[in-house]
Design a protein around this motif. Structure first.
Motif, PDB file in Angstrom:
ATOM      1  N   ILE A 264       0.844  -1.205   0.000  1.00 10.79           N
ATOM      2  CA  ILE A 264       0.000   0.000   0.000  1.00 10.79           C
ATOM      3  C   ILE A 264       0.873   1.247   0.000  1.00 10.79           C
ATOM      4  O   ILE A 264       0.646   2.186  -0.775  1.00 10.79           O
ATOM      5  N   ALA A 265       1.895   1.269   0.856  1.00 11.83           N
ATOM      6  CA  ALA A 265       2.778   2.442   0.964  1.00 11.83           C
ATOM      7  C   ALA A 265       3.498   2.726  -0.346  1.00 11.83           C
ATOM      8  O   ALA A 265       3.625   3.885  -0.766  1.00 11.83           O
TER       9      ALA A 265
ATOM     10  N   GLU B 264       3.029   6.121  -2.670  1.00 14.55           N
ATOM     11  CA  GLU B 264       4.187   6.933  -3.050  1.00 14.55           C
ATOM     12  C   GLU B 264       4.222   7.164  -4.558  1.00 14.55           C
ATOM     13  O   GLU B 264       4.496   8.277  -5.027  1.00 14.55           O
ATOM     14  N   TYR B 265       3.930   6.112  -5.326  1.00 19.63           N
ATOM     15  CA  TYR B 265       3.907   6.239  -6.795  1.00 19.63           C
ATOM     16  C   TYR B 265       2.871   7.287  -7.228  1.00 19.63           C
ATOM     17  O   TYR B 265       3.170   8.182  -8.034  1.00 19.63           O
ATOM     18  N   TYR B 266       1.677   7.201  -6.679  1.00 19.28           N
ATOM     19  CA  TYR B 266       0.623   8.122  -7.103  1.00 19.28           C
ATOM     20  C   TYR B 266       0.858   9.532  -6.589  1.00 19.28           C
ATOM     21  O   TYR B 266       0.495  10.508  -7.251  1.00 19.28           O
TER      22      TYR B 266
ATOM     23  N   CYS C  31       1.029  12.826  -8.870  1.00 13.09           N
ATOM     24  CA  CYS C  31       0.280  14.051  -8.555  1.00 13.09           C
ATOM     25  C   CYS C  31       1.212  15.260  -8.514  1.00 13.09           C
ATOM     26  O   CYS C  31       0.836  16.360  -8.942  1.00 13.09           O
ATOM     27  N   ALA C  32       2.427  15.051  -8.010  1.00 11.40           N
ATOM     28  CA  ALA C  32       3.405  16.143  -7.974  1.00 11.40           C
ATOM     29  C   ALA C  32       3.770  16.564  -9.389  1.00 11.40           C
ATOM     30  O   ALA C  32       3.902  17.761  -9.694  1.00 11.40           O
TER      31      ALA C  32
ATOM     32  N   VAL D 142      -5.778   9.141  -2.317  1.00 11.12           N
ATOM     33  CA  VAL D 142      -5.311   9.242  -3.695  1.00 11.12           C
ATOM     34  C   VAL D 142      -5.223   7.857  -4.340  1.00 11.12           C
ATOM     35  O   VAL D 142      -5.639   7.662  -5.484  1.00 11.12           O
ATOM     36  N   LEU D 143      -4.702   6.885  -3.608  1.00 11.57           N
ATOM     37  CA  LEU D 143      -4.518   5.545  -4.172  1.00 11.57           C
ATOM     38  C   LEU D 143      -5.827   4.882  -4.594  1.00 11.57           C
ATOM     39  O   LEU D 143      -5.947   4.447  -5.751  1.00 11.57           O
TER      40      LEU D 143
END
Length: 608
Positions: free
Chosen positions: A403-404, A408-410, A414-415, A468-469
Motif C-alpha cells: 500500500i505504501a 508513493e507512486y501516485y 500528482c506532484a 489518492v490511491l
C-alpha cells in the motif's frame, strides 16, 4: 397510451408493495417531478424513434394515473406485471411497433418477448453527445422562458442517445447541466458564452467519467465473472462501512452482484427493481444504520438518489475495537480450516479483514495481496505445518508495504501533474503511451492520454492525500479495462495484448513494466506531420492542445526513445513558430517557411 407511459416508469423503478399497488408506491416515493422525469427516461429509452411531442402527453397521463392508483379505488392495472403491461401497451399500437421496429418482438410472448425487448434496446446506437451546440444565448433564452420544458427536452434527448444508462445517472447528468445553466444564464450574453466555454469541459468530464465507470463495471463483470466482481464489491463496501460484520457484508455484496447482470444487459426492469429492493433492505435494517453514520445519511435522501449516495459515500469511522493491522498468521488455523472446505468464503473473509482496516488502499492492491495469499493457502493448508508454510510462502508479501509503495507512486504522479499543469501533463501522457504502443492510432492514444490525465486531475485535486490511491488506481484500471475491451491489441501490439489478458489486478502493473517499443518501423517524417497554418491563430486552447499532441505523437512514433529535452525543444519551437506567424502580416507565407524549418530541426533531433 396511459398505461404505456406509466409502465415506462416502472420499467425503471419497480418495487413489490403489500400495502400499496406498485404505481402508487413509486408515485409516493419519487414525488411529482421525479415521477415525471423517470417516466420520460423510460419512454425515451424504449422508444428512441419517437418525438418529444409524442411523449409529453404520455408523461402527463402517467402523472394522472399515479394519482388514480393512490386513490381509494385504484385501477386493476395498477398491480399488473410491469414488463407484460409495458410490452402489451407497445405491441397494441401499430404506429409504435412500426416506428420502433418492434414487430419481431411483439410476435413473441412472455419471457421470449421480454428478452427480445431488452435485446432490441441494447442494439440501439448510442451517441455520447452531451449538450446542444447552440449558442449560450439561445440556450439561456429557452431556459429562462420555460425551465421545465428545457430540462424535459434535455432528459429526452440524452435518454434517447444513451439507452443503456441507468435512469439515476441520466437524472444526475441533467441536474449537473441545470446547475451550469443556472450559473451562466444570469450573466450578459458575452459573459454567458464565456461561462459556458469555461464550465462545459468540466461538465463533459463529469459525464464521461460516470459513463466510463459504469462501462468498466460491466466489462469486469463480463470478462472476469462473479468471483472477481464480488471481491471488488466486498473491498469497496467494507472500506465504506467498516462497522458492518463479515456476514452482513456478504449479504449486501451478494445482492449487489445479483443486480449487475441485468443492469449490464440493459434489462432495466430487473435491474432497477433489484437495486431498489437492495437499497430499501439495507436502509430498513435499524441495526446496521445505528452503527453507520454515512449509510444513515444516504438513507435519508430522496428514494431516487439513495443508491448513488451510497456509491459515492466516503469511508465511515472504524470501530474502536478494530486492530490497526490484521494478523493473518495468528488466524491461520481458522483460515486454513475454512479454506479447505469453502475457499471463496476464506478469501472473502481475508479481503474483508484487510479492507475494513485499509480504506487508504485501492481494490487492486488488496486483490494482488489476496492472490498471493490464495497461492500460499493452496500450497500449505493441507499440510501439518501449515502455519509455518504460509509464513514462509508470504515472507515477501507485506500488505502495508504494498500500500505504501503504491501511495508513493501516485503522490509522485500528482506532484508531476501539479508541476506541469493540466495540458502539459496530458501531453506527457501522450508521449508515454506513444512510446510503448506506437502502432496505435492517434485517436486511440489521444483518448487514452486524455482520460488518464482526467484521472489525475480528479484524484490529485479532489481527494485527501490518503485517498489518492483508491481513487487513482481504480480509475486508471477502468481506463485500461475500457481500452482493452474497445480495441483488439493482438493485431496492434502483442505486449499490450499480453497485459490486457492478465488477471484483473495485474493489468496496470503489467502496462507500467512495458518499455518503449524500439522495434516499431515508423513512417517517414515529412511535412504532413507539421500541418501548420493561419487556422492555428484562431483555435481555442483545447484545439491547440490537440494540435500539440498530434505533433508529439508523430515525432515520438518516429523515435520512441527520443529524450525529453529534445521533445521540450520541439514543443518550444512549435509555440514560438505559432506566436511569430500569428503576429506576421502574411501569416500563410510565414507558416509555410517556418513549418519547413521546424521539420528540418525535428528530423535532426530524431537522428541524435
Amino acid at each position: 397510451m396511459q398505461l404505456l407511459a406509466v409502465c415506462s416508469l416502472l420499467v425503471l423503478l419497480c418495487v413489490s408493495a403489500r400495502s400499496q399497488n406498485q404505481i402508487c408506491t413509486i408515485f409516493t416515493e419519487a414525488k411529482k417531478d421525479g415521477f415525471k422525469a423517470m417516466a420520460l427516461v423510460g419512454l425515451a429509452q424504449n422508444l428512441p424513434d419517437s418525438l418529444l411531442d409524442d411523449v409529453v402527453p404520455l408523461v402527463a397521463e402517467a402523472f394522472t394515473m399515479g394519482i388514480q392508483c393512490c386513490s381509494d379505488e385504484p385501477l386493476e392495472d395498477c398491480n399488473r406485471d410491469v414488463a407484460d403491461l409495458f410490452q402489451s401497451a407497445v405491441c397494441s399500437s401499430e404506429t409504435l411497433v412500426e416506428k420502433s421496429n418492434l414487430k419481431h418482438c411483439c410476435e413473441n410472448t412472455a419471457t421470449e418477448r421480454t428478452h427480445c425487448f431488452v435485446d432490441h434496446k441494447a442494439k440501439i446506437p448510442r451517441d455520447l453527445s452531451l449538450t446542444s451546440e447552440s449558442p449560450a444565448a439561445d440556450q439561456c433564452e429557452d431556459f429562462k422562458k420555460d425551465r421545465k420544458a428545457f430540462v424535459e427536452s434535455f432528459i429526452f434527448r440524452f435518454s434517447k442517445r444513451n439507452t443503456m444508462l441507468p435512469p439515476h445517472v441520466i437524472l444526475a447528468v441533467t441536474k449537473s447541466y441545470g446547475e451550469v445553466l443556472a450559473t451562466c444564464c444570469g450573466k450578459s450574453e458575452a459573459e454567458a458564452q464565456t461561462c459556458f466555454n469555461t464550465k462545459k469541459p468540466t461538465f463533459e468530464h463529469f459525464v464521461r467519467n460516470r459513463v466510463n465507470e459504469l462501462k468498466a463495471l460491466c466489462i469486469v463483470h463480463n470478462k472476469y465473472g462473479d468471483r472477481i466482481f464480488k471481491a471488488k464489491k466486498m473491498i469497496q463496501y467494507s472500506q465504506k462501512m467498516p462497522q458492518a460484520s463479515f456476514q452482513e457484508m456478504r449479504g449486501i455484496v451478494d445482492k449487489i452482484v445479483a443486480t449487475t447482470a441485468p443492469c449490464c444487459n440493459g434489462d432495466m426492469i430487473t435491474c432497477m427493481k433489484q437495486r431498489k429492493v437492495l437499497v430499501d433492505e439495507v436502509c430498513g435494517d435499524r441495526s446496521v444504520l445505528s452503527r453507520m453514520a454515512g449509510l444513515k445519511a444516504c438513507c435519508k435522501e430522496h428514494a431516487i438518489d439513495r443508491g448513488s449516495c451510497v456509491e459515492a459515500m466516503k469511508p465511515d469511522t472504524k470501530p474502536d475495537s478494530l486492530s490497526e493491522h490484521y494478523d493473518l498468521h495468528a488466524d491461520i488455523a481458522a483460515v486454513c480450516h475454512t479454506f479447505t472446505k469453502t475457499p471463496d468464503v476464506a478469501l472473502g473473509k481475508l479481503i474483508y479483514e484487510l479492507s475494513v482496516r485499509h480504506p487508504e488502499s485501492s481494490q487492486q492492491v488488496i486483490l494482488r495481496f489476496s492472490k498471493e495469499a490464495e497461492q500460499a493457502f493452496l500450497q500449505c493448508c493441507d499440510k501439518e505445518d501449515h502455519a509455518e508454510c504460509v509464513k514462509t510462502a508470504l515472507a515477501d508479501s507485506n500488505i502495508d508495504k504494498m500500500i505504501a509503495d503504491e501511495i508513493e507512486y501516485y503522490k509522485n504522479m500528482c506532484a508531476a501533474e501539479a508541476a506541469l499543469g493540466d495540458y502539459n501533463f496530458e501531453k506527457s501522457m501522450m508521449v508515454y503511451y506513444t512510446r510503448i504502443m506506437p502502432q496505435a492510432s492517434f485517436v486511440q492514444l489521444h483518448m487514452v492520454s486524455e482520460t488518464v490525465a482526467d484521472v489525475f486531475h480528479d484524484c490529485c485535486k479532489d481527494q485527501p492525500g490518503h485517498l489518492v490511491l483508491p481513487c487513482a488506481e481504480e480509475k486508471s484500471t477502468n481506463v485500461l479495462d475500457t481500452t482493452c475491451n474497445d480495441d483488439d491489441y493482438s493485431s496492434i501490439n502483442p505486449r499490450i495484448a499480453h497485459c490486457c489478458n492478465q488477471s484483473y489486478s495485474m493489468r496496470r502493473p503489467c502496462i507500467l513494466a512495458i518499455q518503449p517499443d524500439t522495434e516499431f518501423t515508423p513512417p517517414e517524417l515529412d511535412a504532413s506531420h507539421f500541418n501548420m497554418g493561419p487556422e492555428l491563430c484562431t483555435k481555442n486552447s483545447k484545439d491547440l492542445l490537440l494540435s500539440g499532441k498530434k505533433l508529439l505523437y508523430d515525432v515520438v512514433r518516429h523515435k520512441t526513445s527520443i529524450i525529453e529535452d529534445h521533445l521540450k525543444t520541439l514543443s518550444a519551437n512549435y509555440s514560438i513558430t505559432r506566436e511569430k506567424c500569428c503576429a506576421a502580416e502574411d501569416k500563410e507565407a510565414c507558416f509555410t517557411d517556418e513549418a519547413a524549418k521546424l521539420l528540418a530541426e525535428s528530423v535532426e533531433l530524431v537522428k541524435v
